[in-house]
Design an enzyme around this catalytic site. Sequence first.
Site, PDB file in Angstrom:
ATOM      1  N   THR A  84       2.956   3.383   5.751  1.00  0.00           N
ATOM      2  CA  THR A  84       4.481   3.457   6.107  1.00  0.00           C
ATOM      3  C   THR A  84       4.707   3.365   7.663  1.00  0.00           C
ATOM      4  O   THR A  84       3.904   3.993   8.335  1.00  0.00           O
ATOM      5  CB  THR A  84       5.023   4.671   5.398  1.00  0.00           C
ATOM      6  OG1 THR A  84       4.422   5.990   6.130  1.00  0.00           O
ATOM      7  CG2 THR A  84       4.913   4.588   3.793  1.00  0.00           C
ATOM      8  N   GLN A 133      -3.714  -0.908   8.496  1.00  0.00           N
ATOM      9  CA  GLN A 133      -2.835  -1.872   7.955  1.00  0.00           C
ATOM     10  C   GLN A 133      -2.225  -2.915   8.443  1.00  0.00           C
ATOM     11  O   GLN A 133      -1.684  -2.817   9.644  1.00  0.00           O
ATOM     12  CB  GLN A 133      -1.790  -1.072   7.036  1.00  0.00           C
ATOM     13  CG  GLN A 133      -0.775  -2.052   6.138  1.00  0.00           C
ATOM     14  CD  GLN A 133       0.440  -2.664   6.848  1.00  0.00           C
ATOM     15  OE1 GLN A 133       0.909  -1.619   7.634  1.00  0.00           O
ATOM     16  NE2 GLN A 133       0.920  -3.828   6.567  1.00  0.00           N
ATOM     17  N   TYR A 135       0.291  -6.817   8.553  1.00  0.00           N
ATOM     18  CA  TYR A 135       1.127  -7.778   7.840  1.00  0.00           C
ATOM     19  C   TYR A 135       0.658  -9.081   8.452  1.00  0.00           C
ATOM     20  O   TYR A 135       0.021  -8.813   9.684  1.00  0.00           O
ATOM     21  CB  TYR A 135       2.454  -7.399   8.079  1.00  0.00           C
ATOM     22  CG  TYR A 135       3.168  -6.510   7.295  1.00  0.00           C
ATOM     23  CD1 TYR A 135       3.346  -6.540   5.923  1.00  0.00           C
ATOM     24  CD2 TYR A 135       3.630  -5.269   7.793  1.00  0.00           C
ATOM     25  CE1 TYR A 135       3.893  -5.511   5.150  1.00  0.00           C
ATOM     26  CE2 TYR A 135       4.171  -4.463   7.053  1.00  0.00           C
ATOM     27  CZ  TYR A 135       4.488  -4.422   5.631  1.00  0.00           C
ATOM     28  OH  TYR A 135       4.850  -3.542   4.956  1.00  0.00           O
ATOM     29  N   ARG A 170      17.157  -4.726   0.189  1.00  0.00           N
ATOM     30  CA  ARG A 170      17.269  -3.534   0.138  1.00  0.00           C
ATOM     31  C   ARG A 170      18.586  -3.144   0.476  1.00  0.00           C
ATOM     32  O   ARG A 170      18.961  -3.296   1.677  1.00  0.00           O
ATOM     33  CB  ARG A 170      16.376  -2.611   0.903  1.00  0.00           C
ATOM     34  CG  ARG A 170      14.991  -3.247   0.651  1.00  0.00           C
ATOM     35  CD  ARG A 170      13.646  -2.517   1.655  1.00  0.00           C
ATOM     36  NE  ARG A 170      12.541  -3.191   1.364  1.00  0.00           N
ATOM     37  CZ  ARG A 170      11.483  -2.894   2.116  1.00  0.00           C
ATOM     38  NH1 ARG A 170      11.537  -2.198   3.324  1.00  0.00           N
ATOM     39  NH2 ARG A 170      10.261  -3.556   1.751  1.00  0.00           N
ATOM     40  N   LYS A 238      -3.543  -5.361  -0.360  1.00  0.00           N
ATOM     41  CA  LYS A 238      -2.642  -4.502  -0.802  1.00  0.00           C
ATOM     42  C   LYS A 238      -1.420  -5.298  -1.561  1.00  0.00           C
ATOM     43  O   LYS A 238      -0.783  -5.994  -0.595  1.00  0.00           O
ATOM     44  CB  LYS A 238      -1.965  -3.458   0.005  1.00  0.00           C
ATOM     45  CG  LYS A 238      -0.867  -2.644  -0.288  1.00  0.00           C
ATOM     46  CD  LYS A 238      -0.789  -1.429   0.662  1.00  0.00           C
ATOM     47  CE  LYS A 238       0.655  -0.612   0.399  1.00  0.00           C
ATOM     48  NZ  LYS A 238       1.799  -1.020   0.562  1.00  0.00           N
ATOM     49  N   HIS A 262       4.857  -2.215  -3.608  1.00  0.00           N
ATOM     50  CA  HIS A 262       5.311  -1.768  -2.619  1.00  0.00           C
ATOM     51  C   HIS A 262       6.460  -0.604  -2.822  1.00  0.00           C
ATOM     52  O   HIS A 262       7.330  -0.594  -2.202  1.00  0.00           O
ATOM     53  CB  HIS A 262       5.872  -2.931  -1.525  1.00  0.00           C
ATOM     54  CG  HIS A 262       5.930  -2.758  -0.342  1.00  0.00           C
ATOM     55  ND1 HIS A 262       5.113  -3.790   0.355  1.00  0.00           N
ATOM     56  CD2 HIS A 262       6.664  -2.151   0.644  1.00  0.00           C
ATOM     57  CE1 HIS A 262       5.341  -3.485   1.775  1.00  0.00           C
ATOM     58  NE2 HIS A 262       6.099  -2.735   1.815  1.00  0.00           N
ATOM     59  N   ASP A 292      -1.180   2.650  -5.686  1.00  0.00           N
ATOM     60  CA  ASP A 292       0.022   3.249  -5.434  1.00  0.00           C
ATOM     61  C   ASP A 292       1.335   3.036  -6.148  1.00  0.00           C
ATOM     62  O   ASP A 292       1.325   1.944  -6.845  1.00  0.00           O
ATOM     63  CB  ASP A 292       0.273   3.020  -3.814  1.00  0.00           C
ATOM     64  CG  ASP A 292       0.967   1.995  -3.310  1.00  0.00           C
ATOM     65  OD1 ASP A 292       1.782   1.231  -4.132  1.00  0.00           O
ATOM     66  OD2 ASP A 292       0.792   1.573  -2.157  1.00  0.00           O
ATOM     67  N   GLY A 294       4.803   5.683  -7.185  1.00  0.00           N
ATOM     68  CA  GLY A 294       5.478   6.628  -8.195  1.00  0.00           C
ATOM     69  C   GLY A 294       4.668   7.700  -8.255  1.00  0.00           C
ATOM     70  O   GLY A 294       5.138   8.496  -9.255  1.00  0.00           O
ATOM     71  N   VAL A 295       3.437   7.923  -7.702  1.00  0.00           N
ATOM     72  CA  VAL A 295       2.756   9.269  -7.695  1.00  0.00           C
ATOM     73  C   VAL A 295       3.430  10.418  -7.149  1.00  0.00           C
ATOM     74  O   VAL A 295       3.604  10.354  -5.980  1.00  0.00           O
ATOM     75  CB  VAL A 295       1.169   8.958  -7.283  1.00  0.00           C
ATOM     76  CG1 VAL A 295       0.625  10.332  -7.443  1.00  0.00           C
ATOM     77  CG2 VAL A 295       0.524   7.847  -8.150  1.00  0.00           C
TER      78      VAL A 295
HETATM   79  C1  LIG Z   1       9.699   4.116   4.591  1.00  0.00           C
HETATM   80  C2  LIG Z   1       8.402   3.285   3.895  1.00  0.00           C
HETATM   81  C3  LIG Z   1       7.823   2.574   4.657  1.00  0.00           C
HETATM   82  C4  LIG Z   1       6.758   1.602   4.490  1.00  0.00           C
HETATM   83  N1  LIG Z   1       6.023   0.893   5.391  1.00  0.00           N
HETATM   84  C5  LIG Z   1       5.072   0.011   4.908  1.00  0.00           C
HETATM   85  C6  LIG Z   1       4.316  -0.728   5.732  1.00  0.00           C
HETATM   86  O1  LIG Z   1       4.682  -0.666   6.869  1.00  0.00           O
HETATM   87  N2  LIG Z   1       3.140  -1.380   5.219  1.00  0.00           N
HETATM   88  C7  LIG Z   1       2.695  -1.413   3.934  1.00  0.00           C
HETATM   89  O2  LIG Z   1       1.889  -2.182   3.431  1.00  0.00           O
HETATM   90  N3  LIG Z   1       3.591  -0.778   2.960  1.00  0.00           N
HETATM   91  C8  LIG Z   1       4.504   0.098   3.481  1.00  0.00           C
HETATM   92  N4  LIG Z   1       5.327   0.691   2.441  1.00  0.00           N
HETATM   93  C9  LIG Z   1       4.890   0.789   0.964  1.00  0.00           C
HETATM   94  C10 LIG Z   1       3.937   1.817   0.965  1.00  0.00           C
HETATM   95  O3  LIG Z   1       2.661   1.670   1.373  1.00  0.00           O
HETATM   96  C11 LIG Z   1       3.528   2.114  -0.523  1.00  0.00           C
HETATM   97  O4  LIG Z   1       3.302   0.768  -1.259  1.00  0.00           O
HETATM   98  C12 LIG Z   1       4.832   2.780  -1.544  1.00  0.00           C
HETATM   99  O5  LIG Z   1       5.605   3.485  -0.737  1.00  0.00           O
HETATM  100  C13 LIG Z   1       4.087   3.370  -2.633  1.00  0.00           C
HETATM  101  O6  LIG Z   1       5.103   3.844  -3.629  1.00  0.00           O
HETATM  102  P1  LIG Z   1       5.704   5.535  -3.575  1.00  0.00           P
HETATM  103  O7  LIG Z   1       6.393   5.698  -2.232  1.00  0.00           O
HETATM  104  O8  LIG Z   1       6.267   5.659  -4.768  1.00  0.00           O
HETATM  105  O9  LIG Z   1       4.452   6.282  -3.290  1.00  0.00           O
HETATM  106  C14 LIG Z   1       6.278   1.623   3.096  1.00  0.00           C
HETATM  107  C15 LIG Z   1       6.991   2.405   2.010  1.00  0.00           C
HETATM  108  C16 LIG Z   1       8.163   3.125   2.475  1.00  0.00           C
HETATM  109  C17 LIG Z   1       8.795   4.005   1.555  1.00  0.00           C
HETATM  110  C1  LIG Z   2      10.113  -4.152  11.341  1.00  0.00           C
HETATM  111  C2  LIG Z   2       9.064  -3.816  10.443  1.00  0.00           C
HETATM  112  C3  LIG Z   2       9.541  -3.872   9.177  1.00  0.00           C
HETATM  113  C4  LIG Z   2       9.057  -2.529   8.428  1.00  0.00           C
HETATM  114  C5  LIG Z   2       8.602  -2.781   7.220  1.00  0.00           C
HETATM  115  C6  LIG Z   2       7.952  -1.796   6.643  1.00  0.00           C
HETATM  116  C7  LIG Z   2       7.673  -1.853   4.937  1.00  0.00           C
HETATM  117  O1  LIG Z   2       6.869  -2.434   4.505  1.00  0.00           O
HETATM  118  C8  LIG Z   2       8.801  -1.042   4.375  1.00  0.00           C
HETATM  119  O2  LIG Z   2       8.336  -1.115   3.190  1.00  0.00           O
HETATM  120  O3  LIG Z   2       9.785  -0.686   4.584  1.00  0.00           O
END
Ligand SMILES: Cc1cc2nc3c(=O)[nH]c(=O)nc-3n(C[C@H](O)[C@H](O)[C@H](O)COP(=O)(O)O)c2cc1C
Ligand SMILES: CCCCCCC(=O)C(=O)O
Length: 370
Positions: A84, A133, A135, A170, A238, A262, A292, A294-295
């Site tokens: 995250t 991780q 992108y 979003r 992922k 995600h 991942d 919803g856990v």
């Molecule tokens: C605040 C936030 C930021 C996230 N940033 C990334 C990220 O930078 N890279 C990524 O692959 N997934 C990102 N995700 C997705 C998480 O890796 C993950 O797939 C997801 O949160 C899993 O669901 P859960 O929150 O219900 O556990 C982000 C999720 C959240 C909530």
């Molecule tokens: C400026 C970078 C974008 C952050 C993205 C984080 C992410 O994947 C998410 O779900 O939020």
Amino acid sequence: MTQTRTGQSFTGTDYQRLARELVDPDVWDFIEGGAEAERTVAANLAAFDRVRLRPRVLAGVSEVDTSVELFGTRYATPLGVAPTAYHRLVDAEGEVATARGAGAAGALFVVGMFASRTLEEIAEASSSELWIQLYWLRRRDVMAALLRRAERCGYGAVMLTVDVPRMGRRWRDMRNGFAIGGDVAAVNIDAGVMASAHERAAGGSALVRHTAQQFDAGVTWDDLAWLRAQTRLPLVLKGILTAEDARLAVRHGADAIVVSNHGGRQLDGAVASLDVLAEVADAAGGRPVLFDGGVRRGVDALAALALGARMVLLGRPPLWGLAAGGADGVAGLLRTTTEELAHAMALAGRPTLGDLDRSVVRMSTIAGGA
Ligand SMILES: Cc1cc2nc3c(=O)[nH]c(=O)nc-3n(C[C@H](O)[C@H](O)[C@H](O)COP(=O)(O)O)c2cc1C
Ligand SMILES: CCCCCCC(=O)C(=O)O
């Protein structure tokens, strides 16, 4: 921070409630929110409400072992911290505190490309395994440089997130005009590349603008050969939700797959991760499958492990722990959820993770149904 004022252990929802009181409302929306009508956010949670467990008895459960092996590393828990972005949005120490907390719990921590502490600082603070991780940016040189740094400080795998060719819509972030503010920054990446993530504009999310500018939406399966050639680290993809893509991932050299939507933040209406886990696991050709989405409790992790996950990642919950109590909060959240898992394993008559298979789970057709 692992106990309430009355001495009870915190559960995930206690951390969530505390975090909500402490975190800036726009940041809270960024964390909790999902894409569009947030149907997939809800679907991820609802899928676990449909899980019914088939416990076995007289199975000898005086010892319960939650440890698991992946890519040659043994972890005390099959729960890991999902990548995250920007942990300093909720805690001054950011990913350094998360690393200490994950280490204390013996858990994997997947460090996001948009981490707000350097890869080196995080590695220094960590006592357990870290992965990096990525992108897929237009600037492949930035990806390659990050990979080289991660390799130098001992990160154990690279996780490429493949479900963000563009940012999900979003609405919470768009209405809030969300941008990364204050002194928080993605410090591992050239400031020029990250500039648009900080530009606030009414009625739009800076993250949407940043992604459109900097992410490469044109990549295809064939491009994975470039990434494969950059590193000898295991490559984990992922964001896989179908058997078709699981087969393609394996064919193009993925060493493992993460079943993920995600956290409902990308394609709204996408299937709940749990509902496709078995399908993807069957198509993964024996490669480890992570999960991942919803856990929230140990019993959710039990269901995902039974349906084919080797490891279960948590996205929002560790951020709640971090916001509520820094490193101790992350460790507390991971430990509490692992204890819940161990408890569920004992009561289900499956004392090791190897004992978990599909016979544990029956999916009801309705939430709360039999
Ligand atoms: C605040 C936030 C930021 C996230 N940033 C990334 C990220 O930078 N890279 C990524 O692959 N997934 C990102 N995700 C997705 C998480 O890796 C993950 O797939 C997801 O949160 C899993 O669901 P859960 O929150 O219900 O556990 C982000 C999720 C959240 C909530
Ligand atoms: C400026 C970078 C974008 C952050 C993205 C984080 C992410 O994947 C998410 O779900 O939020």
